[in-house]
Write a protein that holds these residues in place. Structure first.
Motif, PDB file in Angstrom:
ATOM      1  N   LEU A   6       0.850  -1.185   0.000  1.00 41.64           N
ATOM      2  CA  LEU A   6       0.000   0.000   0.000  1.00 41.64           C
ATOM      3  C   LEU A   6       0.885   1.235   0.000  1.00 41.64           C
ATOM      4  N   LEU A   7       0.503   2.234  -0.761  1.00 42.60           N
ATOM      5  CA  LEU A   7       1.204   3.512  -0.784  1.00 42.60           C
ATOM      6  C   LEU A   7       0.179   4.621  -0.643  1.00 42.60           C
ATOM      7  N   LEU A 106      -1.145  -0.935  -4.344  1.00 41.62           N
ATOM      8  CA  LEU A 106      -2.419  -0.222  -4.258  1.00 41.62           C
ATOM      9  C   LEU A 106      -2.121   1.175  -3.724  1.00 41.62           C
ATOM     10  N   VAL A 107      -2.501   2.210  -4.474  1.00 43.73           N
ATOM     11  CA  VAL A 107      -2.159   3.588  -4.127  1.00 43.73           C
ATOM     12  C   VAL A 107      -3.439   4.382  -3.895  1.00 43.73           C
ATOM     13  N   GLY A 108      -3.530   4.989  -2.708  1.00 46.01           N
ATOM     14  CA  GLY A 108      -4.751   5.714  -2.393  1.00 46.01           C
ATOM     15  C   GLY A 108      -4.607   6.664  -1.226  1.00 46.01           C
ATOM     16  N   HIS A 109      -5.619   6.646  -0.366  1.00 41.28           N
ATOM     17  CA  HIS A 109      -5.827   7.695   0.625  1.00 41.28           C
ATOM     18  C   HIS A 109      -6.061   7.111   2.022  1.00 41.28           C
ATOM     19  N   ASN A 110      -5.897   7.983   2.997  1.00 45.40           N
ATOM     20  CA  ASN A 110      -6.312   7.666   4.361  1.00 45.40           C
ATOM     21  C   ASN A 110      -7.683   8.294   4.590  1.00 45.40           C
ATOM     22  N   PRO A 111      -8.442   7.771   5.530  1.00 41.99           N
ATOM     23  CA  PRO A 111      -8.078   6.749   6.512  1.00 41.99           C
ATOM     24  C   PRO A 111      -8.177   5.312   6.004  1.00 41.99           C
ATOM     25  N   GLY A 112      -8.654   5.113   4.780  1.00 41.05           N
ATOM     26  CA  GLY A 112      -8.902   3.768   4.270  1.00 41.05           C
ATOM     27  C   GLY A 112      -7.686   2.859   4.280  1.00 41.05           C
ATOM     28  N   ALA A 138       2.856   9.494   1.704  1.00 40.79           N
ATOM     29  CA  ALA A 138       3.982   8.871   0.983  1.00 40.79           C
ATOM     30  C   ALA A 138       4.595   7.696   1.743  1.00 40.79           C
ATOM     31  N   THR A 139       3.804   7.035   2.559  1.00 44.75           N
ATOM     32  CA  THR A 139       4.291   5.885   3.327  1.00 44.75           C
ATOM     33  C   THR A 139       3.918   4.586   2.628  1.00 44.75           C
ATOM     34  N   LEU A 140       4.838   3.617   2.693  1.00 45.40           N
ATOM     35  CA  LEU A 140       4.636   2.271   2.149  1.00 45.40           C
ATOM     36  C   LEU A 140       4.349   1.295   3.277  1.00 45.40           C
ATOM     37  N   ALA A 141       3.384   0.429   3.075  1.00 49.88           N
ATOM     38  CA  ALA A 141       3.136  -0.691   3.982  1.00 49.88           C
ATOM     39  C   ALA A 141       3.046  -1.939   3.117  1.00 49.88           C
ATOM     40  N   GLU A 142       3.893  -2.918   3.393  1.00 45.71           N
ATOM     41  CA  GLU A 142       3.903  -4.137   2.592  1.00 45.71           C
ATOM     42  C   GLU A 142       3.445  -5.313   3.445  1.00 45.71           C
ATOM     43  N   MET A 143       2.459  -6.037   2.918  1.00 49.72           N
ATOM     44  CA  MET A 143       1.895  -7.193   3.617  1.00 49.72           C
ATOM     45  C   MET A 143       1.997  -8.422   2.735  1.00 49.72           C
ATOM     46  N   THR A 144       2.232  -9.566   3.371  1.00 47.30           N
ATOM     47  CA  THR A 144       2.218 -10.834   2.649  1.00 47.30           C
ATOM     48  C   THR A 144       1.061 -11.682   3.177  1.00 47.30           C
TER      49      THR A 144
END
Length: 178
Positions: A6-7, A106-112, A138-144
Motif C-alpha cells: 500500500l502507498l 495499491l495507491v490511495g488515501h487515508n483513513p482507508g 507517501a508511506t509504504l506498507a507491505e503485507m504478505t
C-alpha cells in the motif's frame, strides 16, 4: 503467496485554490518524498505485476514522482472506487485483483489505507503499532498473505513485513519541516 503493498499519496497542497478535493496537487515536500520513496522501492528491488490507484490528482502526481525515483513508469490501472474509499471498498478491490498478479501495489488515501492494514494484520508487533499511531503521506506498507487467490484475503490474514515513512529515509521529510 501474495504480496500487497500500500502507498498513501504524498503530501498535497492545501494552499492551492482548487474547486474540488479530488483536484488537489502535491506540494514541493510531497514531490520530494514521492521521488525518495520511488528510489527506495527500486533499492529494495520491489516490482509489481499490477498497480491499482485512485485517479485523484495527488495520487497521479505521486505516482509520476515515484516513477521518476524508481526509474520507470509503474503503469497504474486507475480505479475511481479507491478515491477516499472505505476499508470495505478497498477490500472489494483487493478481492477482485487478477490471480496472476502475485505482487500488487495499491495507491490511495487515508483513513482507508491505514484501516485496511489494521484490519488485515493481527494485533501485536512493532510495525503494526507504528501504523496504528499514524500512516503518514507517501508511506509504504507491505503485507504478505499465505493464500492462493486474492479472494482469500480476510481480517487477520496478513503479515506486515515493511512499513516505511518518508522521514525514515530522510529526516527533512518528517512532520516538523516545511
Amino acid at each position: 503467496m501474495k504480496t500487497l503493498t500500500l502507498l498513501r499519496h504524498a503530501k498535497s497542497g492545501w494552499d492551492d485554490p482548487v474547486a474540488r478535493d479530488f483536484d488537489r496537487p502535491l506540494n514541493p515536500k510531497g514531490q520530494r518524498a514521492a521521488a525518495m520513496v520511488g528510489r527506495h522501492m527500486k533499492s529494495l528491488g520491489l516490482a509489481f505485476e499490477r498497480v491499482v490507484a485512485s485517479p485523484a490528482v495527488r495520487v497521479v502526481e505521486t505516482l509520476d514522482h515515484v516513477g521518476q525515483g524508481y526509474g520507470g513508469d509503474l503503469a497504474p490501472a486507475w480505479d475511481q472506487r479507491i478515491y477516499l474509499a472505505s476499508t470495505a471498498t478497498l477490500l472489494d478491490v483487493v478481492h477482485g485483483l487478477p490471480e496472476g498478479a502475485d505482487h500488487v501495489l495499491l495507491v490511495g488515501h487515508n483513513p482507508g489505507l491505514e484501516e485496511l492494514v489494521l484490519l488485515l494484520v493481527p494485533d501485536g508487533g512493532a510495525l503494526r503499532d507504528e501504523v496504528e499511531i499514524k500512516f503518514p503521506t507517501a508511506t509504504l506498507a507491505e503485507m504478505t498473505f499465505d493464500i492462493a487467490g486474492w479472494e482469500e484475503v480476510k481480517a487477520g490474514s496478513a503479515t506486515l513485513v515493511r512499513f516505511v515513512r518518508p522521514r525514515d529515509l530522510d529526516p527533512s521529510l518528517g512532520p516538523d519541516t516545511p
